[in-house]
Scaffold this active site. Structure first.
Site, PDB file in Angstrom:
ATOM      1  N   GLU A  70     -26.046  93.326  51.703  1.00  0.00           N
ATOM      2  CA  GLU A  70     -26.370  92.912  53.070  1.00  0.00           C
ATOM      3  C   GLU A  70     -27.881  92.764  53.113  1.00  0.00           C
ATOM      4  OE1 GLU A  70     -27.782  92.566  56.360  1.00  0.00           O
ATOM      5  OE2 GLU A  70     -27.320  94.673  56.734  1.00  0.00           O
ATOM      6  N   CYS A  81     -31.977  93.126  60.851  1.00  0.00           N
ATOM      7  CA  CYS A  81     -31.657  91.875  60.172  1.00  0.00           C
ATOM      8  C   CYS A  81     -30.882  90.937  61.079  1.00  0.00           C
ATOM      9  CB  CYS A  81     -30.869  92.151  58.889  1.00  0.00           C
ATOM     10  SG  CYS A  81     -29.381  93.138  59.153  1.00  0.00           S
TER      11      CYS A  81
END
Length: 486
Positions: free
Chosen positions: A259, A293
């Site tokens: 990720e 993010c």
């Protein structure tokens, strides 16, 4: 329950958790954890060596057979007990996160609730791992498939969500029957160390979870990744580091989930409700001080709405209170380090030098702490670094688009593909744009997409694999086929 800062910090373990024992680093070294709001030292943690990392892997490898053989209901019960314990200690965990990471107490409490939900979700998934049984086409063989744990897993987590990035990985691993070596970020190790203690108390056997804190992440992790006893690697962090780890993982052909970074576009299309879009923009931009993010990184607004949207967004941003996250009424805490603040301001300076207009914010405050004001930039020209690089701070650059096609093309013009946000009313328009966006997640008329019951993850340079949802546990399971002769 610890109720004061001093009592809380005194209750947090600061050594390595290896094989069920809390012990110092083999070389005896330690490193300081600082409060980003003041620079004060909060605690001193064991600074692991590569040898310590391999010792943790050895403990995980030794514990793997027994843990894999543990009944699913027992694994489920451990996760449920951990969920209840984390929830009961919301006040402690929130204060600890605020002290070492900077976000407000209210936002930290929200992360505790979010992070705990992964423990509850995967406690329910632990007892739902299924296989299949069928008849082969020729009729002479029965096809049996089963799912079994991948095995010892290295987990590398970032500093921005000190609890949730751990529970999002620990939950499915425990549910699947995998043992773990977890390396938290050196900036925010305390929350994960306390979680390790909580999981111990919840009944997790020795060696199933090993926690290794270190300032030498590369030196400690590489030998683990290259060791044949490791079977899976999961990482949340920058794309640059992720690429290095993926390359290293090829030697042992590890199962890998990544990720990585993002460059989230926030599309406000011609028929959008501007007030709703501003509400969503505040969520998508300012969650976690913009240090996420999933944070909206660039705002692509239809030309007919851009002025109204920018003015209203700037008014909301300017009204936020900046200060230490432990102070009452604070909305925006400090960035994680001085270097992080310098990086954010450099992106603002670059945009202004290219012709962008500062509507609010944009100035580095004086005094202690790594604070940066909520900032809105208008008329940001193409080529500005803030449109292509991840900002990771409270800065909202606004640009205009002429129509849906331009919005979609510019949204997809990035190497990243984690999340995108769309505000529009027409269902057909929403469907067309959502289908055309090259991102692993799309939020429609909402500024928050993260949910333990949904698969979290991206495409392109934002990584691969999914965390959360029914898909999350599959990352920790291998499929075995057994052919049964009749």
């Amino acid at each position: 329950m610890a109720t004061t800062r001093t009592a809380l910090l005194g209750s947090v373990p600061t050594d390595l958790l290896v094989g069920g024992a809390w012990r110092p680093a083999s070389g005896g070294a330690r490193f300081d954890v600082q409060d980003p709001a003041t620079g004060d030292v909060l605690a001193s943690c064991a600074d692991a060596t590569p040898e310590d990392g391999l010792a943790a892997l050895a403990a995980a490898h030794e514990a793997q057979p027994a843990w894999a053989a543990t009944a699913p209901r027992e694994r489920s019960d451990v996760l449920r007990a951990a969920f209840e314990a984390v929830t009961a200690r919301t006040e402690d965990l929130a204060l600890l996160m605020t002290l070492e990471m900077g976000k407000s107490l209210e936002e930290s409490a929200g992360e505790v609730a979010y992070g705990a939900e992964f423990l509850r979700w995967f406690s329910e998934e632990a007892v739902r791992v299924r296989g299949e049984y069928g008849v082969a086409p020729e009729g002479t063989t029965r096809v049996l498939t089963m799912r079994q744990p991948v095995g010892p897993t290295l987990m590398v987590t970032p500093w921005n969500f000190p609890l949730a990035m751990g529970t999002r990985k620990i939950g499915p691993a425990v549910a699947a029957g995998c043992t773990m070596v977890l390396k938290p970020a050196a900036e925010t190790p305390l929350t994960m160390l306390l979680l390790g203690r909580i999981l111990e108390d919840a009944g997790l056997p020795p060696g199933v979870l090993n926690v290794v804190t270190t300032t030498d992440a590369a030196g400690v992790c590489e030998p683990i990744v290259r060791d044949p006893r490791l079977r899976k690697l999961t990482f949340t962090g920058s794309t640059a580091v992720g690429k290095v780890l993926v390359a290293q993982s090829a030697e042992q052909l590890l199962r890998v989930s990544m990720e990585l970074g993002g460059n989230a576009p926030f599309l406000v299309l011609e028929d959008a409700d501007v007030d709703d879009a501003v509400d969503g923009a505040m969520q998508a931009k300012m969650r976690n001080i913009g240090e996420a993010c999933t944070s909206a990184n660039r705002f692509l607004v239809h030309a007919s709405l851009a002025e109204e949207f920018t003015e209203k967004l700037a008014a909301r941003m300017a009204a936020l209170t900046v200060g230490a996250g432990t102070d009452e009424g604070v909305d925006v805490g400090p960035l994680i380090t001085a270097e992080a603040r310098e990086g954010v301001h450099a992106l603002v300076t670059d945009a202004v030098e290219r012709g962008a207009r500062v509507v609010t914010g944009g100035e580095v405050p004086s005094g202690r702490g790594h604070f940066y004001p909520p900032t809105v930039l208008a008329d940001v020209p193409a080529g500005s670094r803030c449109l292509s690089e991840e900002i990771f701070g409270p800065v909202a650059p606004v640009t205009t688009v002429a129509d849906d096609d331009e919005a979609l093309a510019r949204a997809n013009d990035t190497e990243y593909g984690l999340v995108a946000y769309v505000y529009a009313r027409d269902e057909g328009r929403v469907r067309r744009v959502a289908e055309g966006l090259e991102f692993g997640m799309v939020g429609v008329n909402t500024g928050i997409v993260s949910n333990p019951a949904a698969p979290f993850g991206g495409v392109k340079h934002s990584g691969f694999g999914r965390e959360g949802g029914a898909e999350g546990i599959e990352e920790y399971l291998e499929v075995k086929y057994v052919g049964l002769a009749t």
